[in-house]
Design a protein around this motif. Sequence first.
Motif, PDB file in Angstrom:
ATOM      1  N   MET A  60      34.263  48.141  36.307  1.00 58.10           N
ATOM      2  CA  MET A  60      34.290  48.320  37.167  1.00 58.10           C
ATOM      3  C   MET A  60      35.233  48.176  38.505  1.00 58.10           C
ATOM      4  O   MET A  60      36.200  49.026  39.436  1.00 58.10           O
ATOM      5  N   VAL A  61      35.820  46.287  38.485  1.00 54.78           N
ATOM      6  CA  VAL A  61      36.254  46.316  39.580  1.00 54.78           C
ATOM      7  C   VAL A  61      37.996  45.791  38.821  1.00 54.78           C
ATOM      8  O   VAL A  61      38.527  46.541  39.579  1.00 54.78           O
ATOM      9  N   ASN A  62      38.009  46.168  37.435  1.00 59.99           N
ATOM     10  CA  ASN A  62      39.298  46.682  36.932  1.00 59.99           C
ATOM     11  C   ASN A  62      39.539  47.465  37.126  1.00 59.99           C
ATOM     12  O   ASN A  62      40.654  48.681  37.915  1.00 59.99           O
ATOM     13  N   ALA A  63      38.587  48.502  37.318  1.00 61.28           N
ATOM     14  CA  ALA A  63      38.791  50.373  37.061  1.00 61.28           C
ATOM     15  C   ALA A  63      39.477  50.261  38.531  1.00 61.28           C
ATOM     16  O   ALA A  63      40.455  51.075  39.403  1.00 61.28           O
ATOM     17  N   ALA A  64      38.166  49.784  39.549  1.00 60.39           N
ATOM     18  CA  ALA A  64      38.964  50.277  41.116  1.00 60.39           C
ATOM     19  C   ALA A  64      40.761  49.714  41.708  1.00 60.39           C
ATOM     20  O   ALA A  64      40.804  50.602  41.814  1.00 60.39           O
ATOM     21  N   LEU A  65      40.556  48.401  41.328  1.00 57.19           N
ATOM     22  CA  LEU A  65      42.082  48.013  41.411  1.00 57.19           C
ATOM     23  C   LEU A  65      43.150  48.169  40.309  1.00 57.19           C
ATOM     24  O   LEU A  65      44.201  48.251  41.126  1.00 57.19           O
ATOM     25  N   ARG A  66      42.574  48.720  39.961  1.00 61.91           N
ATOM     26  CA  ARG A  66      44.473  49.898  39.277  1.00 61.91           C
ATOM     27  C   ARG A  66      44.377  50.881  39.980  1.00 61.91           C
ATOM     28  O   ARG A  66      45.876  51.630  39.474  1.00 61.91           O
ATOM     29  N   TYR A  67      43.509  51.430  40.695  1.00 62.44           N
ATOM     30  CA  TYR A  67      43.915  52.745  41.084  1.00 62.44           C
ATOM     31  C   TYR A  67      44.475  52.057  42.855  1.00 62.44           C
ATOM     32  O   TYR A  67      45.203  53.000  43.330  1.00 62.44           O
ATOM     33  N   LEU A  68      43.537  50.883  43.394  1.00 59.73           N
ATOM     34  CA  LEU A  68      43.738  50.512  45.105  1.00 59.73           C
ATOM     35  C   LEU A  68      45.556  50.064  44.749  1.00 59.73           C
ATOM     36  O   LEU A  68      45.510  49.553  46.246  1.00 59.73           O
ATOM     37  N   ALA A  69      45.280  48.749  43.981  1.00 62.02           N
ATOM     38  CA  ALA A  69      46.612  47.716  43.907  1.00 62.02           C
ATOM     39  C   ALA A  69      46.715  47.570  42.892  1.00 62.02           C
ATOM     40  O   ALA A  69      47.120  46.471  42.183  1.00 62.02           O
ATOM     41  N   PRO A  70      47.550  48.203  41.776  1.00 69.79           N
ATOM     42  CA  PRO A  70      47.514  47.863  40.324  1.00 69.79           C
ATOM     43  C   PRO A  70      48.799  47.136  40.128  1.00 69.79           C
ATOM     44  O   PRO A  70      49.083  46.363  38.732  1.00 69.79           O
ATOM     45  N   GLU A  71      50.254  47.095  41.394  1.00 68.05           N
ATOM     46  CA  GLU A  71      50.931  46.066  41.121  1.00 68.05           C
ATOM     47  C   GLU A  71      51.013  45.616  41.965  1.00 68.05           C
ATOM     48  O   GLU A  71      51.289  44.081  41.208  1.00 68.05           O
ATOM     49  N   GLU A  72      49.362  44.220  42.436  1.00 67.80           N
ATOM     50  CA  GLU A  72      49.519  43.237  43.416  1.00 67.80           C
ATOM     51  C   GLU A  72      47.962  42.174  42.482  1.00 67.80           C
ATOM     52  O   GLU A  72      48.375  41.246  42.740  1.00 67.80           O
TER      53      GLU A  72
END
Length: 253
Positions: A60-72
């Motif tokens: 879930m952390v990975n899924a959320a961050l792929r949307y919120l900060a994919p390049e960071e």
Amino acid sequence: MTTGSAPPPHDRNDHCARPDGGDVVATEALQMTYANLKMALEERAMACMYGDSGLGKTAMVNAALRYLAPEETVHMSDCRPRRMRDGLFDALGLQRPRPRNSRECDNLLKTTLAERSRVVVCDNADWLPADCFEWWCHLWDDRHTETAIVFVGRADCFEVLAREPARILLWQEFKRMTLAEVLRVIPAYHPIWADADAKVIKLADRRIAHGNWRVWAYLTAHAVNALEQLQRRTVDEDVLRWALDRLCPRWPV
């Protein structure tokens, strides 16, 4: 997800069993993860996501961050003391010789983290000894760095990091899905469950899964194979029994 937002892209690497056709489902935990990480990123803060094994924390952390900060986003999975500096050095993709002196290495890491906004995900954070947590705080405290740090770990991660509770802006405890949530999200998780009778899903959860995402992923992988081997189209009690026998015939119930 939050109103008006698109769900994060699916990544099969988020699921231990990686069943073909599995999808990211907007559970209550995922929606909370998204909201909490959004705040952590905005505040450049530290957050802790903790709970028992198999509850979907990393996914879930990975899924959320792929949307919120994919390049960071950069990921750290090795929290052993001797690997912390080397792991972050590698995760940041630094193409230069690694300084042998720890202070020089830390200065280089802080300089790199100050170049642009970053999100560092520190998985298996329940392994962190106190001095390693202090090292993360040392990097984060530097006034030039623009870094959010997300610690992800098992339930005892709370005890590990709660030595300095004021350092952590957000705490999120992951819990097992209730039966009501299982009945809502599992049919959306994979097509094989979409047409399954609710009593079969209830039986699977009561017999083995108990609201645990990882077990549901494993069970789904076995059920997909069972449908093929038994030449069935729908998961019924016979298919479920076949899958359960192969997942673990002596699984505690």
